[in-house]
Design a protein around this motif. Structure first.
Motif, PDB file in Angstrom:
ATOM      1  N   PHE A  40       0.837  -1.202   0.000  1.00 32.78           N
ATOM      2  CA  PHE A  40       0.000   0.000   0.000  1.00 32.78           C
ATOM      3  C   PHE A  40       0.872   1.252   0.000  1.00 32.78           C
ATOM      4  O   PHE A  40       1.858   1.325   0.736  1.00 32.78           O
ATOM      5  CB  PHE A  40      -0.867   0.050   1.265  1.00 32.78           C
ATOM      6  N   GLY A  41       0.489   2.223  -0.809  1.00 36.48           N
ATOM      7  CA  GLY A  41       1.079   3.555  -0.700  1.00 36.48           C
ATOM      8  C   GLY A  41       0.323   4.362   0.344  1.00 36.48           C
ATOM      9  O   GLY A  41       0.859   5.254   0.995  1.00 36.48           O
ATOM     10  N   ILE A  42      -0.958   4.018   0.464  1.00 32.41           N
ATOM     11  CA  ILE A  42      -1.823   4.633   1.478  1.00 32.41           C
ATOM     12  C   ILE A  42      -2.734   3.538   2.015  1.00 32.41           C
ATOM     13  O   ILE A  42      -3.218   2.691   1.261  1.00 32.41           O
ATOM     14  CB  ILE A  42      -2.626   5.811   0.885  1.00 32.41           C
ATOM     15  N   LYS A  43      -2.928   3.536   3.329  1.00 30.68           N
ATOM     16  CA  LYS A  43      -3.729   2.486   3.982  1.00 30.68           C
ATOM     17  C   LYS A  43      -4.660   3.164   4.978  1.00 30.68           C
ATOM     18  O   LYS A  43      -4.225   4.011   5.766  1.00 30.68           O
ATOM     19  CB  LYS A  43      -2.802   1.509   4.714  1.00 30.68           C
ATOM     20  N   VAL A  44      -5.935   2.785   4.914  1.00 27.95           N
ATOM     21  CA  VAL A  44      -6.932   3.422   5.775  1.00 27.95           C
ATOM     22  C   VAL A  44      -7.138   2.584   7.037  1.00 27.95           C
ATOM     23  O   VAL A  44      -7.524   1.415   6.958  1.00 27.95           O
ATOM     24  CB  VAL A  44      -8.268   3.593   5.026  1.00 27.95           C
ATOM     25  N   ALA A  45      -6.852   3.185   8.175  1.00 25.88           N
ATOM     26  CA  ALA A  45      -7.051   2.519   9.461  1.00 25.88           C
ATOM     27  C   ALA A  45      -8.352   3.016  10.097  1.00 25.88           C
ATOM     28  O   ALA A  45      -8.867   4.072   9.732  1.00 25.88           O
ATOM     29  CB  ALA A  45      -5.881   2.811  10.391  1.00 25.88           C
ATOM     30  N   GLN A  46      -8.856   2.223  11.011  1.00 22.91           N
ATOM     31  CA  GLN A  46     -10.106   2.576  11.700  1.00 22.91           C
ATOM     32  C   GLN A  46      -9.872   2.599  13.208  1.00 22.91           C
ATOM     33  O   GLN A  46      -9.201   1.713  13.748  1.00 22.91           O
ATOM     34  CB  GLN A  46     -11.188   1.543  11.369  1.00 22.91           C
ATOM     35  N   TYR A  47     -10.425   3.598  13.871  1.00 22.16           N
ATOM     36  CA  TYR A  47     -10.411   3.659  15.335  1.00 22.16           C
ATOM     37  C   TYR A  47     -11.853   3.689  15.820  1.00 22.16           C
ATOM     38  O   TYR A  47     -12.643   4.517  15.379  1.00 22.16           O
ATOM     39  CB  TYR A  47      -9.667   4.900  15.813  1.00 22.16           C
ATOM     40  N   GLY A  48     -12.183   2.796  16.713  1.00 20.98           N
ATOM     41  CA  GLY A  48     -13.520   2.774  17.278  1.00 20.98           C
ATOM     42  C   GLY A  48     -14.479   1.935  16.455  1.00 20.98           C
ATOM     43  O   GLY A  48     -14.058   1.238  15.535  1.00 20.98           O
ATOM     44  N   PRO A  49     -15.783   2.007  16.787  1.00 17.13           N
ATOM     45  CA  PRO A  49     -16.339   2.921  17.806  1.00 17.13           C
ATOM     46  C   PRO A  49     -15.990   2.499  19.230  1.00 17.13           C
ATOM     47  O   PRO A  49     -16.111   1.316  19.556  1.00 17.13           O
ATOM     48  CB  PRO A  49     -17.852   2.851  17.561  1.00 17.13           C
ATOM     49  N   VAL A  50     -15.549   3.484  20.027  1.00 19.67           N
ATOM     50  CA  VAL A  50     -15.243   3.245  21.447  1.00 19.67           C
ATOM     51  C   VAL A  50     -15.832   4.392  22.264  1.00 19.67           C
ATOM     52  O   VAL A  50     -15.968   5.514  21.772  1.00 19.67           O
ATOM     53  CB  VAL A  50     -13.718   3.180  21.716  1.00 19.67           C
ATOM     54  N   GLN A  51     -16.169   4.066  23.512  1.00 17.90           N
ATOM     55  CA  GLN A  51     -16.623   5.104  24.427  1.00 17.90           C
ATOM     56  C   GLN A  51     -15.423   5.614  25.200  1.00 17.90           C
ATOM     57  O   GLN A  51     -14.808   4.870  25.959  1.00 17.90           O
ATOM     58  CB  GLN A  51     -17.671   4.556  25.398  1.00 17.90           C
ATOM     59  N   ASN A  52     -15.063   6.864  24.989  1.00 16.86           N
ATOM     60  CA  ASN A  52     -13.918   7.448  25.666  1.00 16.86           C
ATOM     61  C   ASN A  52     -14.359   8.193  26.913  1.00 16.86           C
ATOM     62  O   ASN A  52     -15.473   8.000  27.401  1.00 16.86           O
ATOM     63  CB  ASN A  52     -13.168   8.367  24.693  1.00 16.86           C
ATOM     64  N   SER A  53     -13.496   9.061  27.416  1.00 14.67           N
ATOM     65  CA  SER A  53     -13.823   9.787  28.644  1.00 14.67           C
ATOM     66  C   SER A  53     -15.121  10.569  28.463  1.00 14.67           C
ATOM     67  O   SER A  53     -15.405  11.074  27.377  1.00 14.67           O
ATOM     68  CB  SER A  53     -12.690  10.752  28.993  1.00 14.67           C
ATOM     69  N   GLY A  54     -15.870  10.638  29.519  1.00 14.62           N
ATOM     70  CA  GLY A  54     -17.158  11.310  29.449  1.00 14.62           C
ATOM     71  C   GLY A  54     -18.198  10.486  28.722  1.00 14.62           C
ATOM     72  O   GLY A  54     -19.259  10.988  28.383  1.00 14.62           O
ATOM     73  N   LYS A  55     -17.851   9.215  28.450  1.00 11.61           N
ATOM     74  CA  LYS A  55     -18.774   8.292  27.760  1.00 11.61           C
ATOM     75  C   LYS A  55     -19.106   8.742  26.336  1.00 11.61           C
ATOM     76  O   LYS A  55     -20.073   8.273  25.757  1.00 11.61           O
ATOM     77  CB  LYS A  55     -20.086   8.127  28.565  1.00 11.61           C
TER      78      LYS A  55
END
Ligand code: SF4
Ligand code: SF4
Length: 120
Positions: free
Chosen positions: A41-56
């Motif tokens: 890959f020259g460019i690769k799409v990463a994913q974060y979440g869904p997660v509940q962070n501080s403050g929910k």
């Protein structure tokens, strides 16, 4: 000499990942342009979440990451075209330009990253 072979400026990509839909079109465009193998890959799409962070509060976003295989599409740019990942991003989250101009833009664009390639 710069990535585009046109001047002595340094060029890069500004990515406003707040609006990335995770469609992967940028990945596919880059792979097709350079004939990359399945695991390259020259460019690769990463994913974060869904997660509940501080403050929910829920957090969920995609982050296009550039690799050392990225040449900033030097052959296309030398012909006056945009990098193909930028051209194919329907959400228009990527900008190509000089590092100086993009750094100025970064100051007023939250949730953005500035990529300066190692290659050139
Ligand atoms: S600028 Fe060109 S080489 Fe770099 S990731 Fe985008 S399509 Fe691939
Ligand atoms: S083409 Fe644009 S919207 Fe789609 S994954 Fe790539 S950067 Fe995100």
């Amino acid at each position: 000499m710069s990535a585009n072979g046109l001047d002595n400026q340094k060029y890069g990509l500004l990515i406003n990942y707040d609006f990335c839909t995770g469609c992967h079109s940028c990945e596919m465009a880059c792979k097709k342009e350079f004939g990359l193998a399945q695991d390259q890959f020259g460019i690769k799409v990463a994913q974060y979440g869904p997660v509940q962070n501080s403050g929910k509060k829920w957090e969920f976003f995609y982050m296009p990451m550039l690799t050392d295989l990225c040449t900033l599409c030097a052959p296309r740019v030398a012909e006056g075209k945009l990098p193909t990942c930028v051209h194919h991003c329907q959400a228009k989250v990527m900008q190509y330009g000089t590092i100086d101009d993009l750094a100025e833009q970064l100051k007023v664009t939250p949730k953005s990253v500035l990529f300066a390639p190692k290659c050139c």
